[in-house]
Design an enzyme around this catalytic site. Sequence first.
Site, PDB file in Angstrom:
ATOM      1  N   ARG A 238      -5.895  40.816 -19.521  1.00  0.00           N
ATOM      2  CA  ARG A 238      -6.855  40.218 -18.511  1.00  0.00           C
ATOM      3  C   ARG A 238      -6.950  41.249 -17.081  1.00  0.00           C
ATOM      4  O   ARG A 238      -5.806  41.689 -16.727  1.00  0.00           O
ATOM      5  CB  ARG A 238      -6.510  38.804 -18.060  1.00  0.00           C
ATOM      6  N   GLU A 267     -14.772  42.100 -13.743  1.00  0.00           N
ATOM      7  CA  GLU A 267     -15.959  42.422 -14.768  1.00  0.00           C
ATOM      8  C   GLU A 267     -17.187  41.737 -14.648  1.00  0.00           C
ATOM      9  O   GLU A 267     -17.050  40.445 -14.384  1.00  0.00           O
ATOM     10  CB  GLU A 267     -15.062  41.990 -16.131  1.00  0.00           C
ATOM     11  N   HIS A 285     -13.732  45.090 -22.584  1.00  0.00           N
ATOM     12  CA  HIS A 285     -13.399  43.976 -22.981  1.00  0.00           C
ATOM     13  C   HIS A 285     -13.639  43.855 -24.660  1.00  0.00           C
ATOM     14  O   HIS A 285     -14.300  42.706 -24.935  1.00  0.00           O
ATOM     15  CB  HIS A 285     -13.717  42.895 -22.231  1.00  0.00           C
TER      16      HIS A 285
END
Length: 327
Positions: A238, A267, A285
């Site tokens: 993360r 993000e 991601h």
Amino acid sequence: MKPKVLVTREVFDDTLEFLAHHCDVDANQADAAYTPDALAAKIGARDGLMCALTDRVDAALLERCPRLKAVANIAVGYNNIDVPACSARGIMVTNTPGVLDDSTADLAWTLMLAAARRITEVESYIRNGEWTGWKLKQWLGVDVHHATLGIVGMGRIGQAIAKRAMGFDMKVIYHNRKRVAPEVEARLNAQYAGMDELLAQADFIILQVPFSPDTHHLIGAAQLKKMKPTAILVNSTRGGVVDDAALIAALRDGTIRAAGLDVFENEPKLNPAFLDLKNVVLAPHIGSSTEATRRAMAMTAAQNLVAALTGGTPPNWVNKDAVAKRG
Ligand code: DGY
């Protein structure tokens, strides 16, 4: 009467068919993430929510959705959900563990290998038409085989990463909140190490801890300085586990050699300085993003939601104890 559910992002047809069999479904197949206001309005008086890490489920939202009984995240990580706030209201929260371990481990390895062998740099070199011929000292990378791999976070995905290292004859050291069982260490040929020891010894470091206030900026300037100047860092968990500004400085000034990143702070608006660095491999991601795995994640979330809303016990109920205690 079927329970009413909202699906916040585009999912596969088989997921929707399964859900529709049990629930009255409103699905956002247009796929644009809802704003907090739109999300609250869409949930309205619905009983269940199937959401993604792009949806923030916090106390303010829950206040506006008094009928909500279950939140099924299409992810193993659930830092987008305020679980204590859900528990306080008796709302069940579920995630999708297990089905994405191997795909996420594969992507962590992809980033590690790509950073070691400078794959994004050499691909641009070829695409730009700059390759004029073979040279002995051209594009020298570093070996992954026989190197030391440090894994921070030895849960299911960390263990899948370690398993792959056996085929590369790597030495594996790991750090985890809790040491894993001796039989797991023996099976994976992995040795427990203190965090500082791991940072100092590893040639490659892969981060696989869940994000929480405890792991926020787990890797910052101080930790980067403890790594070898030849170290390669991979973040496949993360954004926020790494202090991106500190990493950018370390990649610029040679504190470490390179990085492979699938996740970022803020993000999708990652720090633009990453784009100017040659020694970083970037991915948007996609750790779990294979067709089979994303289908399995969506179906797992749907099964959790249906179980939660039809009197069953969801298989991946993350706040079971807290909700049960509340009665
Ligand atoms: C997860 O499951 O937490 C992943 O990051 C989603 O892709």
